[in-house]
Scaffold this active site. Structure first.
Site, PDB file in Angstrom:
ATOM      1  N   ARG A  65       0.799  -1.210   0.000  1.00  0.00           N
ATOM      2  CA  ARG A  65       0.000   0.000   0.000  1.00  0.00           C
ATOM      3  C   ARG A  65       0.837   1.268   0.000  1.00  0.00           C
ATOM      4  O   ARG A  65       0.605   2.170  -0.796  1.00  0.00           O
ATOM      5  CB  ARG A  65      -0.878   0.054   1.258  1.00  0.00           C
ATOM      6  CG  ARG A  65      -2.304  -0.259   1.056  1.00  0.00           C
ATOM      7  CD  ARG A  65      -2.860  -0.761   2.351  1.00  0.00           C
ATOM      8  NE  ARG A  65      -2.008  -1.819   2.847  1.00  0.00           N
ATOM      9  CZ  ARG A  65      -2.033  -3.063   2.365  1.00  0.00           C
ATOM     10  NH1 ARG A  65      -2.863  -3.377   1.411  1.00  0.00           N
ATOM     11  NH2 ARG A  65      -1.214  -3.989   2.826  1.00  0.00           N
ATOM     12  N   THR A  66       1.790   1.332   0.894  1.00  0.00           N
ATOM     13  CA  THR A  66       2.511   2.596   1.041  1.00  0.00           C
ATOM     14  C   THR A  66       3.258   2.942  -0.242  1.00  0.00           C
ATOM     15  O   THR A  66       3.166   4.060  -0.745  1.00  0.00           O
ATOM     16  CB  THR A  66       3.475   2.521   2.244  1.00  0.00           C
ATOM     17  OG1 THR A  66       2.740   2.090   3.375  1.00  0.00           O
ATOM     18  CG2 THR A  66       4.088   3.859   2.534  1.00  0.00           C
ATOM     19  N   LYS A  83      25.112  -4.330  -1.199  1.00  0.00           N
ATOM     20  CA  LYS A  83      26.584  -4.348  -1.305  1.00  0.00           C
ATOM     21  C   LYS A  83      27.217  -3.639  -0.112  1.00  0.00           C
ATOM     22  O   LYS A  83      28.416  -3.374  -0.103  1.00  0.00           O
ATOM     23  CB  LYS A  83      27.012  -3.631  -2.586  1.00  0.00           C
ATOM     24  CG  LYS A  83      26.463  -4.250  -3.852  1.00  0.00           C
ATOM     25  CD  LYS A  83      26.794  -3.362  -5.043  1.00  0.00           C
ATOM     26  CE  LYS A  83      26.011  -3.785  -6.279  1.00  0.00           C
ATOM     27  NZ  LYS A  83      26.044  -2.750  -7.309  1.00  0.00           N
ATOM     28  N   ARG A  93      11.283   3.866   3.082  1.00  0.00           N
ATOM     29  CA  ARG A  93      10.909   2.889   4.111  1.00  0.00           C
ATOM     30  C   ARG A  93      12.152   2.074   4.435  1.00  0.00           C
ATOM     31  O   ARG A  93      12.903   1.687   3.531  1.00  0.00           O
ATOM     32  CB  ARG A  93       9.799   1.970   3.632  1.00  0.00           C
ATOM     33  CG  ARG A  93       9.629   0.766   4.554  1.00  0.00           C
ATOM     34  CD  ARG A  93       8.362   0.040   4.378  1.00  0.00           C
ATOM     35  NE  ARG A  93       7.234   0.830   4.828  1.00  0.00           N
ATOM     36  CZ  ARG A  93       6.010   0.350   4.985  1.00  0.00           C
ATOM     37  NH1 ARG A  93       5.768  -0.905   4.730  1.00  0.00           N
ATOM     38  NH2 ARG A  93       5.035   1.128   5.377  1.00  0.00           N
TER      39      ARG A  93
END
Lengths: 306, 138
Positions: A51-52, A80, A101
């Site tokens: 959703r976000t 990495k 996020r």
């Protein structure tokens, strides 16, 4: 450069203004369809999200802008060993605004300190999720017509539920809010939020383990999922997962104008037979998320229409 | 008991009795090569008993750490055998590089080069929280 890391970065007046813009976007979609033409949003998602991320991307596209980014740490240079700061420095070379996020708490704050473009915290671990809070506030205001004088119950995982922490923090600044905290003992609201936010603001609150007993009092019921990813022990997760399941039958005792919210995704805490009940507002809430993110992107990019 | 007065240096005064060695160790005074006097259990009108540390050199001192360990301390700056400045050290609003965040979910747990920063959120109960994850310092 203005960023949104914590909901308290915004004043009540700014939130109210942003919700007004979101309402106007819903009423006049065409008016906003090109306001971000030529602008790019970087979605830096180090942790999976449906959703976000989709709502951020849809928001930018609907404003006439473009989107670039990644949806998992494995597909970025983080795999990495690149630091959050360096990934952010790179992203701000290519984008006008960043939504991040990250599973680690505080990562978006680190990003905001090194970048020349606005950073939006799209969720950092169990910590903050301010755009979900804006979504929740918009949904409540559209459904109830106000952000004051109501009783809201928070049910489920109140310990790790970042959406709960952020929403309580935001609501603490409005008048006449009564909070009912419903959770198993192991997933109670952290004591510092109870003390620093609820008690220090003189907010009336009740703490209980019994959802059915308090359901008739509620104007808003905010359900949450017990989040497996926040547990170090599988056993403890399984034990607590089925603590509260909201069913159509349990809603017989609830007010007619109750609204049921959930940040989603749900697992089993809201039975699917509740979905058709007019009091179920969680899918509409997800839609509100797009509109309020449109308003936020405009605000942080300094785009204001008359 | 006589301790020579210092010409250039610092006098850390009004240390809560018993805290001098803690300050000596935490602020790394054991690594200094100048003369240092640790005076314990000195009679004090205000405090009853207090500790004092005299450092015979004008070193940079971490006042944030000092204030965190023992708010109420004073630091006298001595130049040419004269008191030129008296600094009152209170509980600091922020702490840089004094504490480490122990929250395994904090970004500082995986990115070790980030500076450790804490903010005072409850003066009465001396509560500091990590600026990144807001976990309580302990």
């Amino acid at each position: 450069m203005r960023s949104l890391i914590n909901i308290l970065d915004l004043s009540v007046e700014e939130i109210d203004r942003m919700l007004d813009v979101a309402d106007d976007i819903i009423a006049n979609r065409e008016k906003y369809s090109e306001v971000c033409h030529g602008k790019k949003l970087a979605t830096l998602f180090f942790e999976p999200s449906t959703r976000t991320r989709l709502s951020f991307e849809a928001a930018m596209y609907e404003l006439g802008g473009n989107v670039l980014g990644f949806s998992a740490a494995a597909s970025s240079s983080a795999s990495k060993g690149e630091s959050v700061a360096d990934t952010t420095r790179m992203a701000c070379c290519y984008a006008d605004i960043i939504a991040m996020r990250h599973p680690k708490e505080g990562a978006p704050l680190v990003a905001s300190k090194v970048t020349s473009v606005p950073v939006i915290n799209a969720g950092d671990g169990g910590h903050n999720h301010p755009t979900q809070t804006l979504t929740d506030l918009l949904t409540i205001r559209r459904k109830k017509g106000r952000l004051n004088n109501f009783t809201i119950g928070f049910c489920g995982d109140l310990k790790f539920g970042r959406t709960v922490h952020s929403l309580i923090t935001a609501l603490a600044r409005y008048e006449g809010i009564k909070i009912v905290l419903i959770s198993p003992d192991e997933l109670k609201l952290p004591s510092y939020i109870k003390k620093d936010v609820i008690k220090n603001n003189g907010i009336e609150y009740v703490q209980t383990t019994d959802l059915e007993a308090v359901l008739p009092e509620l104007d808003v019921l905010y359900m949450t999922r017990v989040q497996q990813e926040r547990f170090f022990s599988e056993e403890e997760y399984i034990r607590l997962r089925d603590s509260y399941i909201l069913t159509r039958k349990k809603l017989d005792k609830a007010k007619e104008d109750l609204i049921i919210l959930h940040p989603l995704p749900r697992v089993n805490e809201i039975s699917t037979d509740v979905d058709d009940d007019p009091r179920a507002c969680y899918f509409e809430q997800a839609l509100c998320g797009k509109f309020v993110r449109m308003a936020l992107i405009m605000e942080l990019l300094g785009i204001h229409l008359d | 008991m006589n301790i020579d007065s210092i010409k250039e240096g610092l006098v850390i005064d009004h240390i809560t009795a018993g805290n001098a060695m803690r300050i000596y160790n935490l602020l790394g005074f054991d690594k200094l090569e100048c003369s240092i006097a640790i005076i314990k259990n000195v009679n004090s009108k205000k405090m009853g008993k207090k500790d004092i540390i005299k450092i015979d050199s004008n070193i940079d001192i971490n006042l944030e750490a000092l204030g965190y360990i023992d708010p109420g301390i004073t630091v006298d700056v001595i130049r040419d055998s004269k008191l030129v400045e008296k600094r009152h050290v209170d509980l600091p609003e922020t702490l840089h590089g004094v504490l480490r965040c122990k929250n395994p979910r904090c970004i500082t747990s995986v990115e070790q080069e980030l500076s450790q920063e804490f903010m005072l959120t409850d003066r009465e109960n001396r509560v500091y929280r990590c600026v990144y994850c807001e976990a309580k310092a302990n």
